[in-house]
Design an enzyme around this catalytic site. Structure first.
Site, PDB file in Angstrom:
ATOM      1  N   ASN B  26       0.828  -1.229   0.108  1.00  0.00           N
ATOM      2  CA  ASN B  26       0.033  -0.148  -0.046  1.00  0.00           C
ATOM      3  C   ASN B  26       0.736   1.271  -0.037  1.00  0.00           C
ATOM      4  O   ASN B  26       1.668   1.424   0.737  1.00  0.00           O
ATOM      5  CB  ASN B  26      -0.881  -0.042   0.981  1.00  0.00           C
ATOM      6  CG  ASN B  26      -2.023   1.096   1.227  1.00  0.00           C
ATOM      7  OD1 ASN B  26      -1.594   2.207   1.313  1.00  0.00           O
ATOM      8  ND2 ASN B  26      -3.173   0.769   1.064  1.00  0.00           N
ATOM      9  N   THR B  48      -4.991  -0.109  -2.705  1.00  0.00           N
ATOM     10  CA  THR B  48      -5.234   1.265  -2.438  1.00  0.00           C
ATOM     11  C   THR B  48      -6.341   0.990  -1.581  1.00  0.00           C
ATOM     12  O   THR B  48      -7.389   0.373  -1.772  1.00  0.00           O
ATOM     13  CB  THR B  48      -5.361   2.135  -3.396  1.00  0.00           C
ATOM     14  OG1 THR B  48      -5.794   3.544  -2.978  1.00  0.00           O
ATOM     15  CG2 THR B  48      -6.589   1.733  -4.405  1.00  0.00           C
ATOM     16  N   GLU B  49      -6.398   1.940  -0.465  1.00  0.00           N
ATOM     17  CA  GLU B  49      -7.509   1.663   0.786  1.00  0.00           C
ATOM     18  C   GLU B  49      -8.894   1.985   0.541  1.00  0.00           C
ATOM     19  O   GLU B  49      -9.714   1.619   0.998  1.00  0.00           O
ATOM     20  CB  GLU B  49      -7.132   2.264   2.118  1.00  0.00           C
ATOM     21  CG  GLU B  49      -7.013   3.615   1.998  1.00  0.00           C
ATOM     22  CD  GLU B  49      -5.367   4.261   1.649  1.00  0.00           C
ATOM     23  OE1 GLU B  49      -4.652   3.372   0.891  1.00  0.00           O
ATOM     24  OE2 GLU B  49      -5.083   5.217   2.413  1.00  0.00           O
ATOM     25  N   ASN B  50      -9.216   2.686  -0.774  1.00  0.00           N
ATOM     26  CA  ASN B  50     -10.452   3.064  -1.089  1.00  0.00           C
ATOM     27  C   ASN B  50     -11.154   2.091  -1.829  1.00  0.00           C
ATOM     28  O   ASN B  50     -12.367   2.081  -2.440  1.00  0.00           O
ATOM     29  CB  ASN B  50     -10.429   4.421  -2.191  1.00  0.00           C
ATOM     30  CG  ASN B  50      -9.491   4.402  -3.109  1.00  0.00           C
ATOM     31  OD1 ASN B  50      -8.283   3.940  -3.108  1.00  0.00           O
ATOM     32  ND2 ASN B  50      -9.851   4.627  -4.455  1.00  0.00           N
ATOM     33  N   SER B  89     -11.689  -3.359   2.563  1.00  0.00           N
ATOM     34  CA  SER B  89     -10.462  -2.837   2.398  1.00  0.00           C
ATOM     35  C   SER B  89      -9.670  -2.606   3.796  1.00  0.00           C
ATOM     36  O   SER B  89      -8.477  -3.198   3.600  1.00  0.00           O
ATOM     37  CB  SER B  89     -10.356  -1.577   1.545  1.00  0.00           C
ATOM     38  OG  SER B  89      -9.042  -1.319   1.086  1.00  0.00           O
TER      39      SER B  89
END
Lengths: 229, 210, 210, 229
Positions: B26, B48-50, B89
């Site tokens: 990440n 990616t955390e979205n 996520s």
């Protein structure tokens, strides 16, 4: 009885003064832009808004802020709109900042009948102030309560007429979670299809979560937000 | 390319060397985002955390406004990518399923604790996924310029800004040097090209083992 | 059809009358499963906790061994059905997203508490989704024969078997009568065809308001 | 390095004496039948098995029970195998019974870095004995800790070679949860495809959860479990 609303006022009729709203999106991506626009034109006040951020200055949820309709905001990243800080300094808005993982997990808990849960995120930081700590298997966790809303305004890609939803790429984000965690769930979609057109295996939000469906009239494009009919 | 950009790319390129073999990574906003361009190994997967595993570069003419990374920058998707919601996520992050997080910082101290989300005296307005990544990623690498704009060391004896986590990061990469952190102590393991140990000593407030 | 089957169908048919208009319904094993065959309204959607919203009947020649209900019986899927994992399924139940649960019982008492998962003296070996449905479903309807095989009332003053939840059910439907529960009291609201109030009194240990 | 295992012994090589295993399936539906069969032939003991039930007498996990390889079982419905009760009476096995929603939620928590959570399920019942109660917003909840395993043996429909998974109808059940909650995750699949063949929107288990992939040699059919190559 159809779930489909044909005008934005009807779609927003369940939003009342003093309500807590969840509003989908990561910035403008996956935000219900037509419903948000409808809110800016609706006579409503004292809202608590749960959303990752409050749009941009004068855009999206930023407009609601300028209109002083928001009493309190719960989110993870208000930095995207400098007017939030100004309003906070003037004492016009109350803010609750949560780590993004905690924000999303608390929504899931709210939708899943979980009263609260323990996360390691935030332990020992300023955001842990006033929060209960607990040791589990030798590690320190923070208690976080579930969060719910009166109404969720979300964005999906396609709905069938029953209310089953699928999402589009990273526009999914918080939307499926909010769909579970509010008393009334209104979804803005790009397309409405017949039952059976969405595969049973790929439906992300089953129809039992959805109360109202509304066809988007604003869309996010490379050129920004555009209106269309 | 400006001097600043050159420094940033130097740091990013060095960080890229840490990503060898199959791993899930990440990348934070800023210098970390640049790391991807120095990775050729297709088994390094970017999360990616979205809500995307399998972040790829995107050409200007392929930009999709609904496909972005956590910095809201347009990205592409790899073959074999998958999308998921924000809770899923962060379940990946908190649950220890992300191998490496590469993050920028405002400050890092000699115990390896970092501050990267708030500045005292300013409104604390945003935290995003920083705290989750710190508690969840198996390895955390900091990429940062060694000093701030006013020339002060970002590697401090103790963070004066609010910390992001009590967890110490594992590695710090600057334009001057690379440090490993073990037992809450910084150890200099590498000087960047053309950098002397004296320069590192001079520009570093934190104590470190040479 | 045997007498027992006829009784069960009579109870199921009466329960089906409670499902009017758009609603999501979870059916337990036994008599509750029979309710579906008396529903013609396509806006009554059946949820099964092993991961399907939109349970339908299946013809013998269409049986798919990997498509079953919570009783592990083969089922079909409606147009507009969806599949999900067990945690998501119980999130729906606990989170209040299932409108009606129809359940069988071993005992129900005059406060509306039920026992349907364990018998004292026998190993407590299975609970399944019973406790989750009791705390989560908006409305709980019990369908049961009025008496057990040995002729004893299943409607008791107090459950002697371990209770499934402290939550009172909302309605009890037997082959003799229909009871509503409000303020933890049973109220007789209907006699089944050809049943007298005397017979109900005689066969019911629980106190109830007539 | 490929995740694909070609023989069952290699696929099961991470299972050691005294391990805690999660085993997917709702009865035989969605159970990794080839891997379970492999376990019955493997010299291993003192296992703790987390699974909704323990198969049927002499079938699936029931065989492991007969072989006395299981020290403890955690599940929601052991009734499907009467030999479980017999073994329990003889003191051969320790049992932990959880409501099905709690079992699945605890797995999710274990996979999501959540230490524990509060549920209303079970409050005031025999299954609440010894569990902490807490009032949240005027309602009583029980604390339930997260559960994890050393190894999860699960079943999916298709895997791509990276390890992305999709499932088949109600054979999905506990499998995607277990995929998140064990140190090592081995999946038995009906078909292995190339990356890109599974839609990014419909992948249920992203590949970062999966350590090993194994092609099923036993399948559940209308006629029962059959072998095939």
């Amino acid at each position: 009885m159809t779930k489909i609303h044909h005008d934005v006022d009807t779609a927003l009729s369940s939003v009342k003064n003093g309500h807590t709203l969840m509003v989908g999106g990561f910035g403008l991506i996956g935000a219900p832009l037509t419903l948000i626009d409808g809110l800016t034109k609706k006579d409503v006040s004292g809202l608590t808004v749960i959303s990752n951020n409050l749009g941009e200055p004068g855009k999206g949820l930023g407009t609601l802020l300028s209109q002083k309709k928001i009493k309190k905001a719960i989110g993870s990243y208000f930095t995207s709109n400098r007017e939030v800080g100004d309003a906070y300094q003037r004492g016009e808005i109350e803010l609750e900042l949560l780590p993004q993982g905690t924000l999303s997990e608390s929504m899931r808990a709210g939708g899943a009948g979980i009263g609260g849960y323990y996360t390691k995120t935030g332990v020992g930081t300023d955001l842990a102030k006033g929060k209960e700590e607990r040791e589990i298997n030798g590690q320190t966790y923070l208690f976080e309560p579930a969060i719910r809303a009166d109404v969720a305004l979300i964005k999906a890609w396609k709905a069938d007429t029953l209310g089953n939803l699928i999402y589009y790429k990273t526009a999914r984000n918080f939307n499926p979670l909010m769909a579970t965690a509010a008393d009334i769930v209104i979804v803005e979609v790009e397309e409405i299809v017949e039952p059976g057109e969405l595969s049973p295996e790929e439906i992300v939000t089953p129809h039992l979560f959805v109360d109202g469906i509304f066809l988007a009239r604003k869309r996010l494009t490379k050129e920004g937000v555009i209106d269309h009919e | 390319m400006s001097d600043k950009n050159q420094l940033q790319e130097l740091i990013a390129k060095r960080a890229a060397q840490e990503l060898t073999g199959s791993c899930v990574v990440n990348l934070g906003i800023g210098i970390p985002t640049l790391v991807a361009k120095f990775i050729e190994d297709p088994t390094v997967y970017f999360h990616t955390e979205n809500g995307l595993l399998g972040v790829a570069d995107v050409e200007e003419d392929q930009i999709d406004p609904n496909l972005v990374n956590a910095g809201k920058m347009p990205v592409g998707e790899t073959v074999g990518a998958s999308f998921f919601n924000s809770a899923e996520s962060f379940a990946m992050i908190r649950g220890g399923h992300v191998d490496v997080a590469i993050l920028g910082v405002l400050q890092v101290d000699q115990t390896g604790q970092i501050a990267n989300w708030a500045v005292p005296g300013k409104n604390i307005m945003g935290v995003g996924g920083a705290m989750d990544l710190l508690v969840g990623a198996k390895k955390v690498i900091v990429t940062t310029t060694h000093t701030s704009k006013d020339g002060k060391s970002k590697l401090l004896k103790k963070c004066t800004f609010p910390i992001t986590s009590t967890r110490s990061v594992d590695m710090i990469i600057t334009e001057l040097a690379v440090f490993e952190i073990t037992d809450n102590q910084l150890r200099l393991i590498e000087l960047m090209p053309d950098v002397t140990i004296e320069e590192v000593r001079e520009k570093t407030e934190a104590d470190f083992i040479e």
